[in-house]
Design a protein around this motif. Structure first.
Motif, PDB file in Angstrom:
ATOM      1  N   GLU A  70       0.859   2.096   5.209  1.00 23.88           N
ATOM      2  CA  GLU A  70       1.559   1.616   4.016  1.00 23.88           C
ATOM      3  C   GLU A  70       1.067   0.223   3.644  1.00 23.88           C
ATOM      4  OE1 GLU A  70       5.706   1.643   4.820  1.00 23.88           O
ATOM      5  OE2 GLU A  70       5.842   3.824   4.833  1.00 23.88           O
ATOM      6  N   GLY A  71       0.820   0.017   2.371  1.00 24.11           N
ATOM      7  CA  GLY A  71       0.365  -1.309   1.941  1.00 24.11           C
ATOM      8  C   GLY A  71      -0.338  -1.224   0.599  1.00 24.11           C
ATOM      9  N   ILE A  72      -0.902  -2.340   0.168  1.00 27.37           N
ATOM     10  CA  ILE A  72      -1.563  -2.391  -1.132  1.00 27.37           C
ATOM     11  C   ILE A  72      -2.938  -1.724  -1.037  1.00 27.37           C
ATOM     12  CG2 ILE A  72      -2.512  -3.974  -2.855  1.00 27.37           C
ATOM     13  CD1 ILE A  72       0.555  -3.656  -2.790  1.00 27.37           C
ATOM     14  N   LYS A  73      -3.236  -0.889  -2.015  1.00 29.18           N
ATOM     15  CA  LYS A  73      -4.457  -0.067  -1.942  1.00 29.18           C
ATOM     16  C   LYS A  73      -5.437  -0.430  -3.061  1.00 29.18           C
ATOM     17  CE  LYS A  73      -2.774   2.539   1.374  1.00 29.18           C
ATOM     18  NZ  LYS A  73      -2.205   1.331   2.012  1.00 29.18           N
ATOM     19  N   ASN A  74      -5.841  -1.683  -3.107  1.00 31.45           N
ATOM     20  CA  ASN A  74      -6.743  -2.084  -4.178  1.00 31.45           C
ATOM     21  C   ASN A  74      -8.168  -2.336  -3.700  1.00 31.45           C
ATOM     22  OD1 ASN A  74      -4.847  -1.886  -6.204  1.00 31.45           O
ATOM     23  ND2 ASN A  74      -4.134  -3.984  -5.946  1.00 31.45           N
ATOM     24  N   HIS A  75      -8.496  -1.836  -2.511  1.00 31.43           N
ATOM     25  CA  HIS A  75      -9.858  -2.054  -2.019  1.00 31.43           C
ATOM     26  C   HIS A  75     -10.882  -1.468  -2.995  1.00 31.43           C
ATOM     27  CE1 HIS A  75      -8.098  -3.585   1.466  1.00 31.43           C
ATOM     28  NE2 HIS A  75      -8.223  -2.578   2.302  1.00 31.43           N
ATOM     29  N   GLY A  76     -11.856  -2.303  -3.348  1.00 32.79           N
ATOM     30  CA  GLY A  76     -12.982  -1.805  -4.127  1.00 32.79           C
ATOM     31  C   GLY A  76     -12.709  -1.516  -5.589  1.00 32.79           C
ATOM     32  N   VAL A  77     -11.523  -1.911  -6.082  1.00 29.75           N
ATOM     33  CA  VAL A  77     -11.204  -1.639  -7.490  1.00 29.75           C
ATOM     34  C   VAL A  77     -12.289  -2.187  -8.420  1.00 29.75           C
ATOM     35  CG1 VAL A  77      -9.662  -2.358  -9.365  1.00 29.75           C
ATOM     36  CG2 VAL A  77      -8.713  -1.385  -7.269  1.00 29.75           C
ATOM     37  N   TRP A  78     -12.754  -3.404  -8.119  1.00 28.14           N
ATOM     38  CA  TRP A  78     -13.754  -4.020  -9.004  1.00 28.14           C
ATOM     39  C   TRP A  78     -15.177  -3.620  -8.659  1.00 28.14           C
ATOM     40  CZ3 TRP A  78     -12.695  -6.117 -13.537  1.00 28.14           C
ATOM     41  CH2 TRP A  78     -11.373  -6.509 -13.780  1.00 28.14           C
ATOM     42  N   PHE A  79     -15.345  -2.758  -7.648  1.00 30.82           N
ATOM     43  CA  PHE A  79     -16.697  -2.266  -7.333  1.00 30.82           C
ATOM     44  C   PHE A  79     -16.928  -0.889  -7.946  1.00 30.82           C
ATOM     45  CE2 PHE A  79     -15.911  -4.625  -3.125  1.00 30.82           C
ATOM     46  CZ  PHE A  79     -16.239  -5.828  -3.706  1.00 30.82           C
ATOM     47  N   LYS A  80     -15.840  -0.172  -8.215  1.00 31.09           N
ATOM     48  CA  LYS A  80     -15.996   1.190  -8.733  1.00 31.09           C
ATOM     49  C   LYS A  80     -16.259   1.127 -10.234  1.00 31.09           C
ATOM     50  CE  LYS A  80     -12.706   2.774  -5.291  1.00 31.09           C
ATOM     51  NZ  LYS A  80     -11.288   2.951  -5.059  1.00 31.09           N
ATOM     52  N   SER A  81     -17.230   1.877 -10.698  1.00 32.24           N
ATOM     53  CA  SER A  81     -17.607   1.749 -12.115  1.00 32.24           C
ATOM     54  C   SER A  81     -16.487   2.256 -13.024  1.00 32.24           C
ATOM     55  CB  SER A  81     -18.914   2.484 -12.390  1.00 32.24           C
ATOM     56  OG  SER A  81     -18.714   3.869 -12.396  1.00 32.24           O
ATOM     57  N   ILE A  82     -15.684   3.216 -12.558  1.00 28.64           N
ATOM     58  CA  ILE A  82     -14.632   3.757 -13.427  1.00 28.64           C
ATOM     59  C   ILE A  82     -13.560   2.709 -13.703  1.00 28.64           C
ATOM     60  CG2 ILE A  82     -13.346   4.735 -11.453  1.00 28.64           C
ATOM     61  CD1 ILE A  82     -13.480   6.442 -14.852  1.00 28.64           C
ATOM     62  N   SER A  83     -13.287   1.838 -12.719  1.00 25.84           N
ATOM     63  CA  SER A  83     -12.181   0.900 -12.893  1.00 25.84           C
ATOM     64  C   SER A  83     -12.647  -0.522 -13.177  1.00 25.84           C
ATOM     65  CB  SER A  83     -11.275   0.920 -11.655  1.00 25.84           C
ATOM     66  OG  SER A  83     -12.019   0.635 -10.494  1.00 25.84           O
ATOM     67  N   SER A  84     -13.938  -0.712 -13.419  1.00 28.24           N
ATOM     68  CA  SER A  84     -14.423  -2.060 -13.708  1.00 28.24           C
ATOM     69  C   SER A  84     -15.331  -2.063 -14.928  1.00 28.24           C
ATOM     70  CB  SER A  84     -15.146  -2.637 -12.498  1.00 28.24           C
ATOM     71  OG  SER A  84     -16.284  -1.854 -12.205  1.00 28.24           O
TER      72      SER A  84
END
Lengths: 432, 530
Positions: free
Chosen positions: B75-89
């Protein structure tokens, strides 16, 4: 117009600059060799983890500085000439000041380990450390394993960073349990287990002997002191604490110890030269605080205080009740007042832990007067202003335990544990 | 700075690679979409079977993907790699998704024939949905039924993904269950079932009870009001409920809980943004400039919608003066009085809380609205002209520009480029009204926890409304912003436990500190009081 020069664009220097601007029209220049603009150092980890881009760590938009007439100068100060009030930069430039604020922060400790300056060995403090980590640990194909040396707040953050990219981490901790010089046993043990749940190879009571290199001069492995075991790795993180970043001052007349020596007014021995933040060392510790406090909040408070003095209202640095916070992987930690790792004379601890092993609190109180002295809370958010008030009012521990729900700061609809905590507390007291 | 960003995208990173569950989920989910696209070109024989397969594949694909992403994590915050993935950046896949979605909306709004809509018998994609539509309402499908079904599927499947992601956070879970419920029941199933009640003698307009004016800009159109009135007591009840929600229920709930009761607990647009759009929340623009644009645009849309609705209502009141007890003149005077009174109340009680541009804006718009009404009132009974515009033209211009282009094509199509709440932030007139009330007359605020903020920026980065939350938190100031939809993510992602959404007393709701808690008490007093 009086020229205030601040060396260092961290939270201390920037807070001082902002407050001086609020109070006066003085000319203000902030010098930094690290970055063009102020950023939140504590947020660097989130850049590597992909939660944020570097620009998100900058609390003010770039136009802010010009609008508030705070000049930013990028450069590395090599020496200070107090007589002429001149700074000498590494590129030969000079800058004159009327008043100088030294706010250069810290640098990672190195304890003379063989190989500590090899390629792939780094601290985690400056933006350049982040760039270095990006270079040597971009992913788990390039970096097969990382070893972290030193079990403090930066060490565990570095472990979280590396594991976010799937890089296996071996975490060497000198102490018998994580950060147990600060945390009471029950909390420290809980964090040990949490670290392991995140698949970190946690090695307690373990010291680094040396770091070995390959032919190219890059980290290849480390040797453990106690067992002689060799662990192959591509990156070594040195996170055994920080110390004041004041090498450039050593040849000046400014008095230094471990840090820049200051009095309660944050003044050094040289008139018109001040030091704040991580790099300042109090002649005598304030209350139960350490003479050097390398903490975000104290840096900010020193900046706020010094701005008053510089602008004509000379006041002492008098921090209020101690508080701090951190996050150990998924477990948030807050502390208010003083809870030491072991109860001191006439002190006792009450410890409560939830069965899910991610929430616990420790309350410290005076056994003679029952006065509430402090609380550590893990996995439950609590209100700063409530505890600050209770500490000022010198409330007794029974009052605090009975009113704990007033301090709860968890999001709405979260389960509350105050009743369970109170029941445990009452039961303990009846037995005792 | 440039180097480090380039490194990150070139070398890639492990956290961003798909595991087996995610790969299978992607294959199955995209397979379902391919089936839907395929139906455009060739009619399936067994529509029930293939529609079921397609919808189950889309849902199942999303759930499998989510399982791969979250099921074996603590359980915890799951934002690893958000700005590395092309779909979300805003990378390549972000643009592909944005262009595809935009294209879909353009076809949906303006070229429904391409989807197979045909009054003489649907074909293609819309034909594929006929069996489901007949099962629910008894009527053949329309492009809006297809859209509503896919919309609901998206909210349900991505809603479960979101709940999984925030498995430690009950506020997020309850909120998401709520939008999933309101979308499925109120927006999708109940209106369809109600359509079954319609007969030759009895007819109710398609009515989503939670879809209030002015978000529902056609709520008080003549034909709808007529249908309600003609449908007897039930119709009248719906009409009265519609008016009550706008003038009584909504102000009351917003006073108690802030606009979040609607925007992130009930609203369908909000529902999609919070579930399917969750991966794009970090893309909203946080600059002060964007905030200025936002204030002007959203309030202009609000004024536009008030003017348009007033024009439309007064037109049909003018045509059929015997049919309604309310005459056009009374109505116009009433609107002018109401707006004038509202303005006077705000000016009298809350003037100090309005920034300079808000005061100019408020005065300017009041003058424009009253002038328009005045011009019309004194210009005699040239009935077709409303104010200085043609009412029908005004209405269809609003429907096209705001209803279709802004809320659909830009609002949702641009999720992967501008973030998931562009419509809610810049365009929604409903959010405009609720926001004004939230800022001026509400108990809701986000509380800052003393001096604990470390200015890290997670809160601002993940604010879908583009609020620079940190700028308040680091000053120890409560966040009381008109645009805040109370999604609670700033509080969730804060690593130091600094933010809490709360309803509390009005007194001291907006307070700034020059010096934060923890400092010398004398200094705090000195500075915070002066």
């Amino acid at each position: 117009m009086e020229h205030i020069v601040i060396i260092g664009n961290g939270i201390s220097g920037v807070t001082a600059a902002r407050h001086i601007r609020k109070l006066s029209d003085k000319k203000i220049t902030i010098v930094s060799a690290e970055t063009d603009y102020f950023f939140s150092r504590t947020a660097l980890m989130y850049v590597y983890m992909g939660h944020m881009k570097f620009e998100h760590t900058q609390p003010y938009e770039n136009w802010f500085w010009k609008k508030n007439r705070i000049e930013l100068k990028k450069g590395y100060v090599q020496s200070i000439e107090n007589k002429n009030k001149t700074l000498h930069f590494s590129d030969g430039e000079t800058l004159n000041y009327d008043k100088l604020i030294i706010a250069t922060g810290s640098k990672p400790n190195k304890f003379g380990w063989p190989g500590q300056d090899l390629e792939g060995v780094m601290g985690m403090y400056h933006k350049q450390d982040l760039e270095n980590l990006e270079k040597y640990a971009p992913n788990n194909k390039f970096c097969k394993r990382a070893v972290i040396v030193g079990g403090g707040l930066i060490g565990i953050e570095l472990a979280e960073m590396l594991s976010s990219r799937g890089i296996p981490v071996t975490f060497l901790v000198r102490e018998t349990s994580f950060w147990n010089g600060v945390l009471p046993e029950g909390e420290s043990q809980m964090i040990n287990r949490h670290i392991k749940n995140h698949h970190i190879d946690l090695r307690l009571s373990t010291n680094l002997k040396e770091i070995k290199a390959d032919e190219a001069g890059k980290v290849n492995s480390i040797i453990i002191q106690e067992t002689g075991e060799e662990i192959a790795c591509d990156v070594v993180g040195l996170t055994a604490g920080v110390s004041p970043n004041i090498d450039f001052i050593k040849d000046s007349e400014i008095e230094i110890g471990r840090g820049v020596k200051v009095n309660r007014y944050l003044e050094t021995n040289i008139p018109d030269v001040y030091a704040i933040g991580d790099c300042a060392e109090q002649h005598e510790a304030i209350g139960q605080r350490r003479p050097i406090e390398a903490v975000w909040y104290t840096g900010r408070m020193m900046g706020e205080t010094l701005a008053q003095t510089i602008c004509g209202n000379r006041i002492q640095y008098k921090p209020g009740h101690w508080f701090n916070s951190a996050k150990f992987f998924d477990i948030e930690y807050q502390t208010y007042g003083w809870v030491f790792s072991k109860p001191r004379e006439n002190e006792a601890h009450f410890h409560w832990k939830h069965t899910d092993d991610t929430k616990c609190i420790t309350v410290c109180y005076d056994t003679k007067t029952n006065e509430f002295l402090g609380i550590n809370t893990f996995g439950i958010r609590m209100r700063h202003d409530v505890f600050d008030k209770w500490l000022t009012e010198k409330r007794n521990v029974d009052f605090v335990m009975q009113n704990l729900s007033k301090a709860n700061f968890d999001p709405e609809f979260y389960k509350h544990y105050e009743q369970d905590i109170l029941n445990t507390f009452n039961k303990n007291f009846i037995i005792a | 700075m440039a180097t480090i960003q380039r490194n990150m995208s070139l070398t890639g990173d492990a956290s961003n690679q798909l595991n087996a569950f995610q790969k299978i989920g992607t294959a199955i989910g995209l397979g379902g979409i391919v089936l839907l696209i395929f139906s455009l070109f060739k009619d399936f024989q067994d529509k029930v079977l293939w529609l079921s397969i397609a919808l189950i594949a889309i849902t199942g694909g999303i759930l499998l993907f989510a399982k791969g992403l979250y099921s074996n994590k603590l359980e915890g915050i799951k934002n690893h790699g958000v700005w590395f993935k092309s779909i979300s950046s805003r990378g390549f896949w972000g643009w592909v998704a944005g262009i595809s979605l935009t294209g879909f909306y353009v076809i949906l709004y303006f070229y429904e024939g391409l989807l197979g809509a045909n009054p003489n018998g649907n074909t293609g994609l819309i034909g594929l949905f006929d069996p489901l539509s007949k099962f629910l309402s008894g009527n053949p499908a329309s492009q809006w039924f297809v859209y509503g079904t896919l919309y609901t599927v998206a909210i349900l499947a991505f809603g479960i993904k979101f709940i999984w992601k925030y498995k430690h956070n009950r506020y997020e879970q309850l909120r998401t269950v709520s939008v999933m419920f309101f979308q499925t029941a109120f927006a999708f199933i109940i209106p369809e079932l109600m359509a079954r009640l319609n007969s030759d003698t009895f007819s109710l307009p398609y009515n989503d009870l939670k879809n209030m004016w002015p978000l529902n800009y056609y709520a008080f159109d003549g034909w709808r009001v007529d249908q309600f009135i003609n449908a007897g007591n039930i119709g009248l009840a719906f009409l009265i409920f519609g008016i009550l929600t706008v003038f009584v229920i909504s102000p009351f709930l917003t006073y108690k809980y802030g606009k979040r009761w609607y925007c992130s607990w009930v609203c369908g647009c909000g529902g999609l943004a919070e579930t399917a759009g969750d991966s794009f929340r970090q893309l909203s623009d946080k600059s002060v400039f964007a905030w200025k644009v936002e204030r002007w645009v959203i309030h202009s849309v609000l004024v536009f919608s008030v003017v348009m609705t007033t024009a439309v209502i007064s037109t049909y009141l003018g045509y059929d003066s015997e049919k309604y007890w309310l005459t056009k003149d009374k109505f116009l005077i009433g609107v002018a009085l109401f707006l004038g009174l509202l303005f006077a109340i705000i000016w009298y009680f809350k003037k100090e809380e309005l920034k300079k541009d808000a005061r100019y804006g408020a005065i300017g718009y009041l003058v424009i609205v009253i002038a328009l009404i005045g011009i019309h009132y004194f210009s005699g009974t040239a009935n077709n002209k409303i104010f200085i515009f043609e009412a029908v033209g005004l209405r269809s211009f609003y429907g096209f520009l705001i209803g279709s282009i802004f809320s659909g094509v830009i609002g949702t199509g641009f999720y992967p480029i501008l973030g998931n709440r562009v419509w809610c932030r810049m365009g929604c007139p409903m959010a405009g009204i609720l926001g004004l009330q939230q800022r001026l007359f509400s108990k809701f605020r986000i509380t800052t926890n003393g001096g604990q903020c470390i200015s890290c920026g997670n809160c601002s980065t993940y604010c879908e409304m583009g609020i620079d939350v940190r700028s308040y938190a680091q000053k120890g100031e409560n966040i009381v912003r008109a645009s805040c939809v109370g999604c609670g993510i700033c509080s969730a992602v804060c690593p130091r436990g600094v933010l809490k959404l709360e309803n509390g007393p009005l007194e001291g709701r907006i307070d700034g500190n020059q010096i934060l808690l923890g400092n010398d008490v004398d200094l705090m007093d000195l500075i915070n009081k002066s």
